[in-house]
Design an enzyme around this catalytic site. Structure first.
Site, PDB file in Angstrom:
ATOM      1  N   ARG A 105      32.788  51.454  56.795  1.00  0.00           N
ATOM      2  CA  ARG A 105      32.367  50.704  55.596  1.00  0.00           C
ATOM      3  C   ARG A 105      33.569  49.939  55.010  1.00  0.00           C
ATOM      4  NH1 ARG A 105      34.234  50.936  49.973  1.00  0.00           N
ATOM      5  NH2 ARG A 105      32.540  50.320  48.638  1.00  0.00           N
ATOM      6  N   ASP A 160      35.106  45.890  48.553  1.00  0.00           N
ATOM      7  CA  ASP A 160      35.550  44.581  48.067  1.00  0.00           C
ATOM      8  C   ASP A 160      37.063  44.414  48.104  1.00  0.00           C
ATOM      9  OD1 ASP A 160      35.552  46.678  46.064  1.00  0.00           O
ATOM     10  OD2 ASP A 160      36.223  45.142  44.652  1.00  0.00           O
ATOM     11  N   GLY A 172      32.203  48.720  45.163  1.00  0.00           N
ATOM     12  CA  GLY A 172      32.521  47.548  45.968  1.00  0.00           C
ATOM     13  C   GLY A 172      31.333  46.733  46.438  1.00  0.00           C
ATOM     14  N   THR A 228      40.898  52.943  42.812  1.00  0.00           N
ATOM     15  CA  THR A 228      41.569  51.900  43.593  1.00  0.00           C
ATOM     16  C   THR A 228      42.800  51.569  42.787  1.00  0.00           C
ATOM     17  OG1 THR A 228      39.679  50.889  44.732  1.00  0.00           O
ATOM     18  CG2 THR A 228      41.356  49.369  44.015  1.00  0.00           C
TER      19      THR A 228
HETATM   20  N1  ASP Z   1      36.249  48.910  44.932  1.00  0.00           N
HETATM   21  C1  ASP Z   1      36.582  50.019  45.777  1.00  0.00           C
HETATM   22  C2  ASP Z   1      35.644  50.058  46.940  1.00  0.00           C
HETATM   23  O1  ASP Z   1      34.473  49.799  46.771  1.00  0.00           O
HETATM   24  C3  ASP Z   1      36.524  51.326  45.090  1.00  0.00           C
HETATM   25  C4  ASP Z   1      37.049  51.328  43.702  1.00  0.00           C
HETATM   26  O2  ASP Z   1      37.599  50.375  43.209  1.00  0.00           O
HETATM   27  O3  ASP Z   1      36.954  52.346  43.056  1.00  0.00           O
HETATM   28  O4  ASP Z   1      36.075  50.397  48.014  1.00  0.00           O
END
Ligand code: ASP
Length: 303
Positions: A197, A200, A223, A169
């Protein structure tokens, strides 16, 4: 005093995968993004602009799981999430499940500034983007060979490295010289996620939070855990009500609370005093920070 920190995800690589070339490439990309944001702050610009610019640079770089280079959902499409929050007035904007918006962070910002809402999803978000004059891109614009291979391996059951290899991310937090903090986060989510889906990253309080009385936070990690731990707001709450500083508060949530739940990842956070925290409980977190006192760091794994 002004300061900025950025991250490029907590699950993108392990020490075994990191070659000298990829080390250099990641650091150069992180430096480009952090400098772009810092330049805005240096000229007296707002933290809102600084985090937007830094995240946009990371979205456009195919190395990171946001914008171009995003991971693929199980249905073989990219569904992107982003959010932004301004600590000055608690203004916030978020989009989730967008498929044809080149820079989701720009759309999140438009939701914040030009709509009566905080969060738009899917088709409604796409339509809003068109009305705001954002040029749509084909979903394939975001695809890279690497992400396609990752999804194929996952679907064949060959993805060995557990959850961490599936994440990534980007995000930025900043304090400007006017004393305002802001945070922004953007992601393709997790490889092979069920379509629809939501992680977070677009959820205000979970992946992103900013308030001038305490801090700005952007998270990266698994997340589902970050939503349940309301990570970004929890850090702010520990600063407000327990009077922890930003380093203590971020550590408490990432290294204690999330670890107890089994939630892998990390955060970047800047306090209203300009202090920066970048804790992670995963093997690595791509990160960089700069401030007006001369701080400049980049990091990939644990130092
Ligand atoms: N937090 C992000 C998600 O769950 C993925 C990540 O940060 O790697 O979509």
């Amino acid at each position: 005093m002004h300061a900025i920190a950025i991250h490029g995800g907590a699950g993108t690589l392990s020490s075994a995968q990191l070659t000298p070339e990829s080390d250099r490439a990641y650091r150069a990309a992180l430096e480009a993004a952090v400098r772009a944001g810092f330049e805005v702050l240096d000229k007296g610009g707002s933290s809102r602009d600084a985090v937007t610019v830094a995240v946009q640079v990371l979205e456009d770089d195919p190395l990171f799981n946001a914008g171009r280079g995003s991971v693929l959902s199980a249905n073989g499409l990219h569904e992107l999430d982003a959010s932004i929050m301004d600590g000055r007035d608690l203004a916030a904007g978020a989009v989730t499940g967008v498929r044809n918006v080149r820079n989701p962070v720009l759309l999140a910002r438009l939701v914040m500034e030009r709509s009566a809402h905080v969060m738009l999803a899917g088709e409604g978000a796409e339509e809003f983007a068109l009305r705001q004059g954002l040029e749509p891109v084909a979903n394939s614009h975001f695809t890279t060979e690497r992400r396609q291979r990752e999804l194929e391996l996952l679907l064949e059951g060959k993805k060995a490295a557990g959850r961490e290899a599936l994440m990534g991310t980007v995000g930025a937090v900043a304090l400007d010289s006017h004393g305002n903090v802001a945070a922004a986060t953007s992601t393709g989510g997790m490889t092979g996620k069920k379509w629809g889906r939501i992680g977070d990253s677009p959820i205000i309080g979970a992946g992103t939070y900013a308030a001038n009385d305490c801090c700005a936070v952007s998270a990266t990690g698994h997340g589902e855990f970050f939503i349940r731990a309301i990570v970004a707001h929890e850090i702010a709450a520990l600063m407000r009500y327990k009077e922890l500083d930003v380093v203590q508060a971020a550590d408490e949530v990432v290294m204690q609370q999330l670890v107890r739940m089994g939630g892998s990842g990390g955060v970047i956070a800047v306090g209203r005093d300009g202090r920066i925290a970048m804790p992670f409980n995963s093997e690595g977190m791509l990160r960089a920070a700069m401030d007006s006192r001369g701080l400049f760091v980049t990091g990939l794994l644990r130092d």
